[in-house]
Motif scaffolding. Structure first.
Motif, PDB file in Angstrom:
ATOM      1  N   TYR A 466       0.931  -0.893  -0.007  1.00 45.38           N
ATOM      2  CA  TYR A 466       0.145  -0.040  -0.006  1.00 45.38           C
ATOM      3  C   TYR A 466       0.799   1.690  -0.186  1.00 45.38           C
ATOM      4  CZ  TYR A 466       1.293  -0.096   4.853  1.00 45.38           C
ATOM      5  OH  TYR A 466       2.371   0.000   6.217  1.00 45.38           O
ATOM      6  N   SER A 467       0.137   1.850  -0.506  1.00 48.02           N
ATOM      7  CA  SER A 467       0.869   3.564  -0.234  1.00 48.02           C
ATOM      8  C   SER A 467       0.106   4.365  -0.761  1.00 48.02           C
ATOM      9  CB  SER A 467       2.104   3.353  -1.437  1.00 48.02           C
ATOM     10  OG  SER A 467       3.094   5.120  -1.454  1.00 48.02           O
ATOM     11  N   GLY A 468       0.759   5.871  -0.806  1.00 49.52           N
ATOM     12  CA  GLY A 468      -0.417   7.488  -0.958  1.00 49.52           C
ATOM     13  C   GLY A 468      -0.793   8.074   0.571  1.00 49.52           C
ATOM     14  N   VAL A 469      -1.805   8.980  -0.217  1.00 50.66           N
ATOM     15  CA  VAL A 469      -2.028   9.676   0.739  1.00 50.66           C
ATOM     16  C   VAL A 469      -3.566   9.188   1.418  1.00 50.66           C
ATOM     17  CG1 VAL A 469      -3.142  12.071   1.687  1.00 50.66           C
ATOM     18  CG2 VAL A 469      -1.094  11.821   0.199  1.00 50.66           C
ATOM     19  N   ASP A 470      -4.369   8.964   2.290  1.00 53.92           N
ATOM     20  CA  ASP A 470      -5.278   8.466   2.665  1.00 53.92           C
ATOM     21  C   ASP A 470      -6.248   9.413   3.372  1.00 53.92           C
ATOM     22  OD1 ASP A 470      -5.063   5.946   1.829  1.00 53.92           O
ATOM     23  OD2 ASP A 470      -4.109   5.291   3.999  1.00 53.92           O
ATOM     24  N   VAL A 471      -7.920   9.718   3.029  1.00 53.54           N
ATOM     25  CA  VAL A 471      -8.412  10.579   3.902  1.00 53.54           C
ATOM     26  C   VAL A 471      -8.869  10.035   4.585  1.00 53.54           C
ATOM     27  CG1 VAL A 471     -10.776  11.426   2.784  1.00 53.54           C
ATOM     28  CG2 VAL A 471      -8.788  10.803   0.998  1.00 53.54           C
ATOM     29  N   ALA A 480     -10.231  14.714   6.647  1.00 54.61           N
ATOM     30  CA  ALA A 480      -8.702  15.134   6.412  1.00 54.61           C
ATOM     31  C   ALA A 480      -7.904  13.571   5.631  1.00 54.61           C
ATOM     32  CB  ALA A 480      -8.597  15.271   7.532  1.00 54.61           C
ATOM     33  N   VAL A 481      -6.289  14.525   5.282  1.00 56.31           N
ATOM     34  CA  VAL A 481      -5.982  13.796   4.760  1.00 56.31           C
ATOM     35  C   VAL A 481      -4.882  13.176   5.776  1.00 56.31           C
ATOM     36  CG1 VAL A 481      -7.153  14.020   2.200  1.00 56.31           C
ATOM     37  CG2 VAL A 481      -5.116  15.717   3.736  1.00 56.31           C
ATOM     38  N   VAL A 482      -3.547  12.227   5.328  1.00 56.75           N
ATOM     39  CA  VAL A 482      -2.864  11.762   6.357  1.00 56.75           C
ATOM     40  C   VAL A 482      -1.929  11.190   5.206  1.00 56.75           C
ATOM     41  CG1 VAL A 482      -3.714  10.033   6.793  1.00 56.75           C
ATOM     42  CG2 VAL A 482      -1.887  10.513   7.893  1.00 56.75           C
ATOM     43  N   LYS A 483      -0.537  11.497   4.948  1.00 49.29           N
ATOM     44  CA  LYS A 483       0.639  10.149   4.382  1.00 49.29           C
ATOM     45  C   LYS A 483       0.751   9.361   4.565  1.00 49.29           C
ATOM     46  CE  LYS A 483       4.248  11.983   1.313  1.00 49.29           C
ATOM     47  NZ  LYS A 483       5.004  12.485   0.647  1.00 49.29           N
ATOM     48  N   ILE A 484       0.163   8.080   4.551  1.00 50.54           N
ATOM     49  CA  ILE A 484       0.463   7.138   4.885  1.00 50.54           C
ATOM     50  C   ILE A 484       1.985   6.362   4.181  1.00 50.54           C
ATOM     51  CG2 ILE A 484      -0.111   4.491   5.269  1.00 50.54           C
ATOM     52  CD1 ILE A 484      -1.586   6.283   6.941  1.00 50.54           C
ATOM     53  N   SER A 485       2.380   7.193   3.200  1.00 48.39           N
ATOM     54  CA  SER A 485       3.127   6.496   2.417  1.00 48.39           C
ATOM     55  C   SER A 485       5.110   7.034   3.386  1.00 48.39           C
ATOM     56  CB  SER A 485       3.457   6.418   1.458  1.00 48.39           C
ATOM     57  OG  SER A 485       2.867   7.477   0.371  1.00 48.39           O
ATOM     58  N   ILE A 621      -1.623  15.409   9.909  1.00 50.57           N
ATOM     59  CA  ILE A 621      -2.988  15.071   9.418  1.00 50.57           C
ATOM     60  C   ILE A 621      -3.491  16.122   8.845  1.00 50.57           C
ATOM     61  CG2 ILE A 621      -5.360  15.039  10.351  1.00 50.57           C
ATOM     62  CD1 ILE A 621      -3.543  12.456  12.686  1.00 50.57           C
ATOM     63  N   GLY A 622      -3.759  17.155   8.117  1.00 50.55           N
ATOM     64  CA  GLY A 622      -4.498  18.314   7.776  1.00 50.55           C
ATOM     65  C   GLY A 622      -4.969  17.882   6.987  1.00 50.55           C
ATOM     66  N   HIS A 623      -5.776  19.431   6.308  1.00 44.01           N
ATOM     67  CA  HIS A 623      -6.616  19.601   5.693  1.00 44.01           C
ATOM     68  C   HIS A 623      -8.156  19.599   6.023  1.00 44.01           C
ATOM     69  CE1 HIS A 623      -3.924  18.953   1.138  1.00 44.01           C
ATOM     70  NE2 HIS A 623      -3.083  19.590   2.606  1.00 44.01           N
ATOM     71  N   MET A 624      -8.281  19.021   7.543  1.00 42.66           N
ATOM     72  CA  MET A 624      -9.524  19.265   7.946  1.00 42.66           C
ATOM     73  C   MET A 624     -10.369  19.995   8.124  1.00 42.66           C
ATOM     74  SD  MET A 624      -9.718  17.805  12.062  1.00 42.66           S
ATOM     75  CE  MET A 624      -8.962  16.310  11.710  1.00 42.66           C
ATOM     76  N   THR A 625     -11.539  19.196   7.516  1.00 44.57           N
ATOM     77  CA  THR A 625     -13.298  20.424   7.244  1.00 44.57           C
ATOM     78  C   THR A 625     -14.166  19.347   8.642  1.00 44.57           C
ATOM     79  OG1 THR A 625     -13.717  18.415   5.556  1.00 44.57           O
ATOM     80  CG2 THR A 625     -12.530  20.724   5.210  1.00 44.57           C
ATOM     81  N   PRO A 626     -14.495  20.394   8.874  1.00 48.84           N
ATOM     82  CA  PRO A 626     -14.869  21.670   8.251  1.00 48.84           C
ATOM     83  C   PRO A 626     -14.020  22.456   9.322  1.00 48.84           C
ATOM     84  CG  PRO A 626     -17.114  21.199   9.121  1.00 48.84           C
ATOM     85  CD  PRO A 626     -16.127  19.883   9.159  1.00 48.84           C
ATOM     86  N   GLU A 627     -13.367  23.521   8.946  1.00 47.21           N
ATOM     87  CA  GLU A 627     -11.678  24.680   9.545  1.00 47.21           C
ATOM     88  C   GLU A 627     -13.300  24.869  10.449  1.00 47.21           C
ATOM     89  OE1 GLU A 627     -10.727  28.477   7.753  1.00 47.21           O
ATOM     90  OE2 GLU A 627     -11.768  27.873   6.192  1.00 47.21           O
ATOM     91  N   ALA A 628     -12.127  25.239  11.803  1.00 48.49           N
ATOM     92  CA  ALA A 628     -12.740  25.758  12.451  1.00 48.49           C
ATOM     93  C   ALA A 628     -13.049  27.114  12.505  1.00 48.49           C
ATOM     94  CB  ALA A 628     -10.708  26.383  13.621  1.00 48.49           C
ATOM     95  N   PHE A 629     -12.950  27.864  11.228  1.00 48.24           N
ATOM     96  CA  PHE A 629     -13.676  29.228  11.292  1.00 48.24           C
ATOM     97  C   PHE A 629     -14.822  29.032  11.062  1.00 48.24           C
ATOM     98  CE2 PHE A 629     -14.012  33.322   8.926  1.00 48.24           C
ATOM     99  CZ  PHE A 629     -14.055  34.024   9.803  1.00 48.24           C
ATOM    100  N   ASN A 630     -14.891  28.257  10.322  1.00 47.79           N
ATOM    101  CA  ASN A 630     -16.048  27.900   9.844  1.00 47.79           C
ATOM    102  C   ASN A 630     -17.402  26.860  11.360  1.00 47.79           C
ATOM    103  OD1 ASN A 630     -16.541  29.192   7.673  1.00 47.79           O
ATOM    104  ND2 ASN A 630     -15.820  27.802   6.359  1.00 47.79           N
ATOM    105  N   ASP A 631     -16.760  26.742  11.699  1.00 43.45           N
ATOM    106  CA  ASP A 631     -17.405  25.871  13.309  1.00 43.45           C
ATOM    107  C   ASP A 631     -17.181  24.214  13.630  1.00 43.45           C
ATOM    108  OD1 ASP A 631     -17.742  28.167  14.412  1.00 43.45           O
ATOM    109  OD2 ASP A 631     -20.574  28.177  13.652  1.00 43.45           O
ATOM    110  N   GLY A 632     -15.882  24.156  12.071  1.00 43.37           N
ATOM    111  CA  GLY A 632     -15.529  22.971  12.643  1.00 43.37           C
ATOM    112  C   GLY A 632     -15.217  22.635  14.039  1.00 43.37           C
ATOM    113  N   GLY A 633     -14.567  21.086  14.086  1.00 35.15           N
ATOM    114  CA  GLY A 633     -14.554  20.424  15.783  1.00 35.15           C
ATOM    115  C   GLY A 633     -13.590  21.114  16.429  1.00 35.15           C
ATOM    116  N   LEU A 634     -12.704  21.149  15.445  1.00 39.77           N
ATOM    117  CA  LEU A 634     -10.721  21.592  15.281  1.00 39.77           C
ATOM    118  C   LEU A 634     -11.354  22.633  16.916  1.00 39.77           C
ATOM    119  CD1 LEU A 634      -8.718  21.271  12.789  1.00 39.77           C
ATOM    120  CD2 LEU A 634      -9.195  19.881  15.159  1.00 39.77           C
TER     121      LEU A 634
END
Length: 731
Positions: A466-471, A480-485, A621-634
């Motif tokens: 396996y390789s790549g970036v997972d959602v 959100a995305v994470v680069k498992i590779s 782990i990045g690109h998390m949605t919704p972003e904090a500014f838009n009342d996301g869980g972060l």
């Protein structure tokens, strides 16, 4: 046609020809073409087949009147290392375009360097520059009625930004009944990584030995780690992190720190520029553009700017696809999207590209999102066929050397090896050469990865299945995305199915200060911010086989032992970095600060609504949605919250703290937005004030979120082609 092969009279099949009907343009444009060709002749000379005085104003006028292909050579600003030598390539390309019967023009776009913008306000403009470049390309191509483009591909956002603009314009023009937009990309050569001079290496080694004598073994080990990498701008950040800690502990002075930073910097980059040799966004974009079919194989991986002989076949094939709708910019993207995603995955490319790939598809008019990308990625296992290393002589410059030697063929080789490993690549998809992949691969010379015997980077046999970036998904966020590779199996096992404490930061500056704090873990222990019973349960869950040792330890000893045995896990949350809040800066610096701390990196995972190119030791782990500014869980998380990291299951869950105290792993069932309303409002107010520090003209308002590429909403609304589902089914 005076002095020119009569056979070379290409014409664009288009009822619309502004130069035939616009008197002002007939006066203005010939002198710009003549000026470009005259400068090109002075800079690089001319080949024997190009008549010396063929570009008279009369001949230029005739070609414009007759609708000869008007080709825009699109370069980048010379304040970016990848574009230092653009004018040499521009000049060679202009002469060849003229020789082929076309009319060459030149313009450049601003290209923001993420390395230069790192850790300053420039990072809040980086992603926005992608959309701005796309707009600039559309503006210039429309205003001057260029038919096609030969693009000098640089780094960061520029490649997919230019492609997005060209693909959008292709859709618009074909809607108007005009000729398709066609394009070919020529990636800048690879910049050779620097070498630390022997005397400087000795001085840094002396610092490490001094640290050992002072009882600062971690600092010493981190210096030795940094010395093992090729010298590049990213490794300089790694050095900075450990040198700052060395100053704090009195190992060196601040003056010595600045001395080392200076001499590391001036020895880092080759004066010829190019795209940095690490496999970040720049070289991942090289992979993607080749995978999308836009790069002629002669130009894909070079160690110096292309010669006339290398450029000629690329430009000849560019002319061959004019007037072919199936080879237009938007169509090549759609035809090759699955190929590009699989190449990106197998090569372990940048996390940033997940967003840019989605964005390019939307600009090209397709209904597409991160979820569609994930379906392609997950529809068939993608093996890891890319053995890249910055410490073992396997960087991208080495890959370019292997390609230039003829032993392998870059992404054609990777495409071939994916086929050999039963990955369903679309060999019938067309490319910029006018050929399908099947036709290109029918020439097997230098095709197999086994052609490289010494230190291969592209492999025929997978390192992993396996390789790549997972959602990722979770109960407090949507995506959100994470680069498992980027994580070895050992690293992945250290964090997968582990419970982690949240360590919360409202912005990157605050996080960077603490991540450079040599006493961070000591201060966390002394503050007793994590409840004793939660520490015990974390030990029981994360390392049950040794839990019997935990019961007899007091808080301090328990904490210290969990750090020593790498049982304690920390989720470093950096919120308020999303597109609308702050332009979605890249979180490279905090990631490198973690990597430069051998104790912290075995404990920490980094989580943000900002962007990432690579990985920290414990995953970024990045690109998390919704972003904090838009009342996301972060927005509502706080220090001491408990997260269950489930990377192989592609999930992160917020746990119920009371149930965890009782020894149970139960998902949090409440509503953070309601229960922590006051906290959320306070943080939101801070974010609004901070947002104003980004120029209003350049804020990413009115855009989609990261799962839909952060593109302008009108672009998203016009993306109506429902072929993405067909592409996914075929994939």
């Amino acid at each position: 046609m005076s002095g020119t092969d009569a056979r070379k009279k290409p014409r664009i099949h288009n009822h619309n020809n502004p130069y035939r009907d616009n008197v002002q343009g007939k006066a203005n444009e010939p002198i710009t073409v003549a000026g470009l060709l005259d400068r090109a002749k002075k800079l690089v000379g001319i080949s024997g087949s190009v008549p010396v005085s063929d570009w008279t104003l009369e001949e230029i006028y005739n070609r414009l009147e007759e609708n000869a292909p008007r080709i825009a050579i699109i370069g980048g600003s010379a304040d970016h290392p990848a574009h230092i030598l653009d004018m040499e390539t521009v000049s060679r390309a202009a002469l060849i375009i003229w020789e082929e019967g076309g009319v060459p023009f030149y313009f450049s776009t601003p290209v923001l360097c993420d390395g230069t913008a790192q850790s300053n306000m420039g990072m809040s403009y980086s992603l926005q520059s992608r959309n701005a470049i796309a707009e600039i390309v559309v503006n210039q191509m429309e205003a001057h009625s260029y038919h096609g483009a030969f693009v000098i591909q640089g780094c960061d956002k520029q490649p997919l930004a230019v492609l997005s603009g060209l693909a959008l314009l292709d859709r618009v023009r074909r809607l108007r009944g005009e000729a398709p937009v066609f394009a070919s990309f020529a990636p800048s050569h690879v910049l050779k990584g620097g070498e630390i001079p022997d005397d400087l290496k000795k001085e840094l080694t002396n610092v490490a030995e001094r640290a050992i004598q002072m009882g600062e073994q971690n600092i010493a080990d981190d210096i030795f780690d940094a010395l093992s990498y090729i010298l590049q701008c990213s490794s300089n950040t790694q050095f900075q992190g450990v040198l700052v800690r060395a100053v704090e502990q009195g190992v060196i002075t601040f003056k010595e720190q600045k001395y080392f930073e200076k001499w590391l910097a001036v020895n880092t980059c080759d004066a010829a520029g190019g795209i940095c040799a690490f496999h970040g966004t720049g070289n991942s974009s090289r992979d993607i553009m080749a995978g999308l079919g836009f790069v002629h194989p002669e130009l894909e991986l070079l160690t110096e700017p292309p010669t006339t002989e290398q450029l000629r076949p690329a430009i000849e094939t560019l002319f061959s696809i004019a007037n072919r709708p199936e080879c237009s910019a938007a169509e090549l993207i759609g035809a090759n999207i699955a190929n590009a995603i699989r190449i990106h995955s197998s090569a372990g490319g940048s996390s940033n590209l997940m967003m840019h790939i989605v964005g390019a598809m939307i600009y090209a008019g397709y209904q597409f999102s991160l979820w569609d990308l994930e379906k392609i990625h997950q529809s068939h296992p993608i093996p890891d066929l890319f053995d890249y290393s910055l410490t073992e002589g396997r960087d991208i410059f080495a890959l370019a050397q292997q390609c230039c030697s003829g032993t392998i063929r870059g992404m054609e080789t990777l495409f071939y090896e994916l086929l050999q490993n039963d990955v369903p690549m679309d060999s019938d998809a067309l490319t910029v050469t006018g050929q399908t992949w099947k036709e290109r691969l029918s020439n097997t010379r230098g095709l197999s990865a086994d052609g490289v015997k010494d230190n291969p980077i592209i492999l025929s046999k997978p390192r992993r299945k396996y390789s790549g970036v997972d959602v990722l998904r979770g109960n407090f966020f949507e995506s959100a995305v994470v680069k498992i590779s980027g994580m070895s199996t050992y690293q992945l096992n250290q964090f997968d199915e582990k419970v982690s404490f949240v360590l919360y930061f409202e912005n990157e500056d605050e996080a960077n200060k603490q991540l450079l704090n040599e006493k961070l873990l000591e201060e966390l222990r002394e503050s007793k911010v994590f409840p004793h019973d939660h520490l015990l349960q974390m030990w029981k869950f994360n390392q049950p086989e040794s839990f019997l040792e935990a019961g007899s330890l007091n808080y301090d000893h328990l904490f210290n032992q969990m750090v020593k045995d790498q049982i304690l896990k920390l989720a470093i949350i950096i919120a308020g970095q999303g597109p609308e809040a702050f332009g979605m800066p890249e979180m490279f610096t905090p990631m490198q600060h973690i990597n430069a701390n051998r104790q912290l990196k075995t404990l920490a995972t980094l989580i943000s609504d900002g962007r990432y190119s690579g990985v920290s030791y414990g995953a970024a782990i990045g690109h998390m949605t919704p972003e904090a500014f838009n009342d996301g869980g972060l927005l509502f998380l706080r220090k001491g919250d408990l997260l269950h990291l489930r990377f192989r299951s592609r999930r992160i869950e917020l746990l119920d703290p009371q149930e965890f105290s009782a020894g149970k792993i139960q998902l949090y069932q409440g509503d953070l937005k309601v229960e922590r309303e006051v906290l959320g409002k306070k943080r939101k107010s801070t974010l609004r004030k901070r947002q104003k520090t980004v120029a209003a003209s350049n804020r990413l308002t009115g855009c989609t979120d990261a799962s839909e590429g952060v593109v302008p909403v009108p672009v998203k609304m016009d993306a109506e082609i429902p072929t993405a589902s067909t592409l996914i089914q075929n994939a």
